[in-house]
Scaffold this active site. Sequence first.
Site, PDB file in Angstrom:
ATOM      1  N   HIS A  96       1.151  -1.017  -0.055  1.00 51.04           N
ATOM      2  CA  HIS A  96       0.138  -0.054  -0.053  1.00 51.04           C
ATOM      3  C   HIS A  96       1.271   1.025   0.357  1.00 51.04           C
ATOM      4  O   HIS A  96       0.636   1.911  -0.807  1.00 51.04           O
ATOM      5  CB  HIS A  96      -0.526  -0.448   0.841  1.00 51.04           C
ATOM      6  CG  HIS A  96      -1.517  -0.975   1.597  1.00 51.04           C
ATOM      7  ND1 HIS A  96      -1.779  -2.040   2.335  1.00 51.04           N
ATOM      8  CD2 HIS A  96      -2.912  -1.382   0.801  1.00 51.04           C
ATOM      9  CE1 HIS A  96      -3.077  -2.904   2.531  1.00 51.04           C
ATOM     10  NE2 HIS A  96      -3.208  -2.401   1.617  1.00 51.04           N
ATOM     11  N   GLY A 140      -2.667  -1.351  -7.526  1.00 54.01           N
ATOM     12  CA  GLY A 140      -2.023  -2.002  -7.085  1.00 54.01           C
ATOM     13  C   GLY A 140      -2.030  -3.020  -8.517  1.00 54.01           C
ATOM     14  O   GLY A 140      -3.025  -3.546  -8.419  1.00 54.01           O
ATOM     15  N   LYS A 171      -0.754  -5.524  -7.880  1.00 54.28           N
ATOM     16  CA  LYS A 171      -0.922  -7.371  -6.713  1.00 54.28           C
ATOM     17  C   LYS A 171      -2.328  -7.451  -7.583  1.00 54.28           C
ATOM     18  O   LYS A 171      -2.649  -8.756  -7.735  1.00 54.28           O
ATOM     19  CB  LYS A 171      -0.927  -6.560  -5.574  1.00 54.28           C
ATOM     20  CG  LYS A 171      -1.737  -7.878  -5.046  1.00 54.28           C
ATOM     21  CD  LYS A 171      -0.332  -8.848  -4.354  1.00 54.28           C
ATOM     22  CE  LYS A 171      -1.456 -10.158  -3.790  1.00 54.28           C
ATOM     23  NZ  LYS A 171      -2.782  -9.422  -3.096  1.00 54.28           N
TER      24      LYS A 171
HETATM   25  P1  AMP Z   1      -6.522  -3.693  -0.567  1.00 59.76           P
HETATM   26  O1  AMP Z   1      -6.147  -2.425   0.979  1.00 59.76           O
HETATM   27  O2  AMP Z   1      -5.759  -4.973  -0.134  1.00 59.76           O
HETATM   28  O3  AMP Z   1      -7.952  -3.546  -1.362  1.00 59.76           O
HETATM   29  O4  AMP Z   1      -5.865  -3.235  -1.476  1.00 59.76           O
HETATM   30  C1  AMP Z   1      -5.188  -1.317  -1.785  1.00 59.76           C
HETATM   31  C2  AMP Z   1      -4.990  -1.477  -3.216  1.00 59.76           C
HETATM   32  O5  AMP Z   1      -3.422  -1.579  -2.259  1.00 59.76           O
HETATM   33  C3  AMP Z   1      -5.146  -2.284  -4.098  1.00 59.76           C
HETATM   34  O6  AMP Z   1      -4.703  -1.316  -5.248  1.00 59.76           O
HETATM   35  C4  AMP Z   1      -4.107  -3.528  -4.268  1.00 59.76           C
HETATM   36  O7  AMP Z   1      -4.260  -3.544  -5.232  1.00 59.76           O
HETATM   37  C5  AMP Z   1      -2.895  -2.300  -3.871  1.00 59.76           C
HETATM   38  N1  AMP Z   1      -1.941  -3.161  -3.228  1.00 59.76           N
HETATM   39  C6  AMP Z   1      -2.233  -4.179  -2.504  1.00 59.76           C
HETATM   40  N2  AMP Z   1      -0.983  -5.342  -2.495  1.00 59.76           N
HETATM   41  C7  AMP Z   1      -0.310  -4.524  -2.600  1.00 59.76           C
HETATM   42  C8  AMP Z   1       1.443  -5.204  -3.066  1.00 59.76           C
HETATM   43  N3  AMP Z   1       1.446  -6.025  -2.640  1.00 59.76           N
HETATM   44  N4  AMP Z   1       1.999  -4.960  -4.451  1.00 59.76           N
HETATM   45  C9  AMP Z   1       1.208  -3.328  -4.941  1.00 59.76           C
HETATM   46  N5  AMP Z   1      -0.787  -3.332  -4.624  1.00 59.76           N
HETATM   47  C10 AMP Z   1      -1.041  -4.099  -3.773  1.00 59.76           C
END
Ligand code: AMP
Length: 259
Positions: free
Chosen positions: A35, A145, A147
């Site tokens: 994040h 991300g 990811k």
């Molecule tokens: P989340 O809190 O899981 O909804 O993620 C929020 C944002 O962070 C989303 O755009 C994800 O794709 C990104 N994200 C989560 N983990 C990673 C990672 N390991 N590398 C890059 N971006 C990430």
Amino acid sequence: MKILTTLKDFNNYRSKLNSKSIGFVPTMGALHPGHMSLINQSINDNMKSIVSIYVNPTQFDQVSDLNNYPNHLNEDIKQLKENGVDAVFIPKYSEIYADNYTFQVQENNLSNLYCGAHREGHFNGVLTVVMKLLNIVSPTQVYLGEKDYQQLTLIRKMVDAFFMKPQVIGCPIIREIDGLAMSSRNLRLDKQQRKLAPQLYKTIQKDISKEQIHQQLSTLGFKVDYIETMDNRLLVAAFLGDIRLIDNVPYHFKQQATQ
Ligand code: AMP
């Protein structure tokens, strides 16, 4: 850093921002360096950076997954402050879903595949909340991300389809030293699962067919959900116990082996 928890306070803050460039990073909290890489890119690129923390219930297909989702709000706020974020928006369900989720954004093609195939309504929930947040925050750029590669692709397509203004910026996957893609869900892995988890990335990088990858992951103890190619990426989802891990890698290295 402003901490805003109501629409009224957020709208009031936003109406006073006359910066030309506003970066926005939507998250579900339990922030980790993955994040933070998005957030730091937003801070580098923009005059103001806004982060949201909202665990969006409509994108969870399993109540247990939603109930077990980590909540580290105090640590998250501290981290955001230290990194120079201008405002964090922490909305409540009653305001985000004042319509009781009777209005939804639905995509009828890619949403039904891969991560959408066995998670009914997952991408409706994601697209709906992202559209709501983009309408509220009205950023110039939104950082997402790679990811969650299918999610990133769907949000790009939604922004195009609805002529939305923000520019979508995809950011590379941040990994642990052993290669495991960082994820808030990794916190739920037990010791043995955590030791095994990096084999997912190691295996999908091998120059072998999708079937061989499937077989090797199964032998290692993963329950493979899918292994598919999209654009130039190999996308994978696999369970360790009830924890679902996803990852993806560039695909062109593998084309010869799978043809
Ligand atoms: P989340 O809190 O899981 O909804 O993620 C929020 C944002 O962070 C989303 O755009 C994800 O794709 C990104 N994200 C989560 N983990 C990673 C990672 N390991 N590398 C890059 N971006 C990430």
